[in-house]
Write a protein that holds these residues in place. Structure first.
Motif, mmCIF file in Angstrom:
data_model
loop_
_atom_site.group_PDB
_atom_site.id
_atom_site.type_symbol
_atom_site.label_atom_id
_atom_site.label_comp_id
_atom_site.label_asym_id
_atom_site.label_seq_id
_atom_site.Cartn_x
_atom_site.Cartn_y
_atom_site.Cartn_z
ATOM 1 N N VAL A 18 -37.288 -58.682 72.304
ATOM 2 C CA VAL A 18 -36.690 -57.434 71.807
ATOM 3 C C VAL A 18 -37.595 -56.256 72.144
ATOM 4 C CG1 VAL A 18 -35.901 -56.214 69.742
ATOM 5 C CG2 VAL A 18 -35.355 -58.629 70.028
ATOM 6 N N LEU A 33 -36.785 -55.225 75.590
ATOM 7 C CA LEU A 33 -35.516 -54.481 75.652
ATOM 8 C C LEU A 33 -35.719 -53.041 75.174
ATOM 9 C CD1 LEU A 33 -33.213 -57.316 74.289
ATOM 10 C CD2 LEU A 33 -33.103 -56.341 76.584
ATOM 11 N N ILE A 34 -36.525 -52.873 74.142
ATOM 12 C CA ILE A 34 -36.812 -51.521 73.641
ATOM 13 C C ILE A 34 -37.537 -50.714 74.712
ATOM 14 C CG2 ILE A 34 -38.204 -50.227 71.963
ATOM 15 C CD1 ILE A 34 -37.625 -52.612 69.981
ATOM 16 N N LYS A 67 -33.234 -49.804 76.015
ATOM 17 C CA LYS A 67 -31.953 -50.297 75.504
ATOM 18 C C LYS A 67 -31.732 -49.812 74.056
ATOM 19 C CE LYS A 67 -30.760 -53.270 78.914
ATOM 20 N NZ LYS A 67 -31.725 -52.879 79.961
ATOM 21 N N GLU A 107 -29.892 -50.287 70.262
ATOM 22 C CA GLU A 107 -29.777 -51.489 69.419
ATOM 23 C C GLU A 107 -28.562 -52.324 69.817
ATOM 24 O OE1 GLU A 107 -30.392 -50.875 65.176
ATOM 25 O OE2 GLU A 107 -28.872 -52.393 64.760
ATOM 26 N N ALA A 111 -29.247 -54.106 72.956
ATOM 27 C CA ALA A 111 -30.163 -55.236 72.724
ATOM 28 C C ALA A 111 -29.391 -56.429 72.160
ATOM 29 C CB ALA A 111 -31.281 -54.820 71.762
ATOM 30 N N THR A 130 -31.319 -60.169 65.795
ATOM 31 C CA THR A 130 -31.706 -59.198 66.825
ATOM 32 C C THR A 130 -31.767 -57.792 66.230
ATOM 33 O OG1 THR A 130 -30.685 -60.561 68.533
ATOM 34 C CG2 THR A 130 -31.087 -58.251 69.088
ATOM 35 N N TYR A 182 -35.019 -55.493 66.138
ATOM 36 C CA TYR A 182 -34.994 -54.187 66.807
ATOM 37 C C TYR A 182 -35.387 -53.086 65.820
ATOM 38 C CZ TYR A 182 -33.329 -50.463 69.904
ATOM 39 O OH TYR A 182 -33.256 -49.359 70.710
ATOM 40 N N ARG A 213 -34.443 -44.798 71.094
ATOM 41 C CA ARG A 213 -33.186 -45.011 71.814
ATOM 42 C C ARG A 213 -32.308 -43.784 71.841
ATOM 43 N NH1 ARG A 213 -29.463 -46.978 67.385
ATOM 44 N NH2 ARG A 213 -30.822 -47.083 65.594
#
Ligand SMILES: [Zn+2]
Length: 317
Positions: free
Chosen positions: A260, A263-264, A268, A270, A273, A299, A303, A317
């Motif tokens: 995660v 992804l951050i 990305k 939330e 993700a 997830t 996140y 984000r």
């Protein structure tokens, strides 16, 4: 306070439904019929018993010195806890330890301590109980003085009771910000204060009560450092977990955190993700029927926890 999982409206509906099935809730909100709940007592050896009712399960240590009780459940379960204790000991409750500030862990404090028991907890738990707080979107009013812990500690404490050494450790910001891990050294049992999932499901951390993913990992590592291959780890509900399950949980949380976080860092959102399904290979093991923590919910929790602790200068984000 925010609910732990906040995304779109559809998610909110899902979360509301899911939370109603969550045992570790201020359960007064759930409409549970306590008259139908039964306590299952399991002998864990060396005077330690698990009192399970599929909520904030309790532990007792019984001996000549009296009874040491870990967690008092909700107020309306107090009589049943008393009756369950009476089946294994005719001694009074001398000590009560509250593991964390969720109402199914301290609700019957006043009733169960009125015989003279001393209540012990982390500093933060007393603060929350004394001032009142909100958990799972429900306001918990200030507790009466007789329900408050009279002995509190910051980081660690050792209690010597009836030949047993009971070690208390506070892992900061784990399941909540008021957790106590309770280690019965002779009996080789650890109460996890909600830092491991019940029945081997995904664990849950309550960010509205100061919990965090990073703190959960630290708490699980602490328990692993205390455990050998025969240790029983008590979650909020279900059968005690094995050290293998605890190791697997820690591995899953660390892996998920890495995925995660990546992804951050890729920018990305939330929802993006969640769509990337970073829990895909874990879900078969950790998602259980009836457990509200699905892979997607896990997830979102990860996140939100990771972005909350990101320094404010980092773009979000
Ligand atoms: Zn809890």
């Amino acid at each position: 306070m925010k609910l732990p999982l906040l995304a779109g409206a559809a998610t909110r509906v899902g979360v509301a439904a899911a939370l109603s099935a969550l045992s570790c809730l201020p359960v007064a909100a759930q409409g549970v019929d306590y008259s139908k709940l039964e306590i299952k007592t399991t002998d864990l050896g060396r005077g330690v018993y698990l009192l399970g009712w599929r909520g904030g399960d309790s532990l007792i240590l019984v001996g000549d010195d009296g009874v040491l009780l870990v967690d008092t459940s909700v107020a309306r379960m107090g009589d049943k806890i008393t009756a369950a204790i009476a089946k294994v000991s005719n001694k009074p409750i001398k000590l009560i330890i509250n593991t964390h500030a969720h109402a199914d862990h301290f609700g019957a404090n006043e009733a169960l301590a009125k015989g003279g028991a001393t209540i012990v907890a982390n500093d933060k738990l007393r603060e929350r109980m004394a001032n009142g707080f909100t958990a799972f979107n429900q306001a918990i009013p200030p507790s009466p003085p007789a329900a408050l812990p009279m002995v509190t500690y910051a980081d660690a404490m050792t209690i010597h009771f009836d030949g047993e050494t009971v070690q208390l450790f506070h892992p900061p910001n784990a399941h909540t910000d008021s957790d106590t891990l309770v280690h019965f050294k002779r009996a080789n049992v650890i109460h996890a204060s909600g830092t491991i999932g019940g029945d081997g499901g995904y664990p849950f951390f309550d960010m509205g009560s100061g919990g965090s993913l990073a703190g959960m990992i630290v708490a699980e590592e602490k328990m692993l450092s205390l455990a050998d291959d025969k240790t029983r780890i008590v979650a909020d509900e279900g059968e005690p977990a094995s050290p293998e399950t605890l190791k697997a949980s820690r591995h899953m949380l660390v892996t998920l955190r890495g995925r995660v976080q990546r992804l951050i860092e890729e920018g990305k959102s939330e929802d993006q993700a969640v769509a990337a399904k970073p829990t895909r290979d874990f879900d078969a093991k950790w998602v259980h029927q009836g457990n509200f923590v699905t892979g997607d919910a896990m997830t979102r929790l990860a996140y939100q926890s990771l972005t909350r602790v990101t320094p404010p200068t980092t773009p979000r984000r």
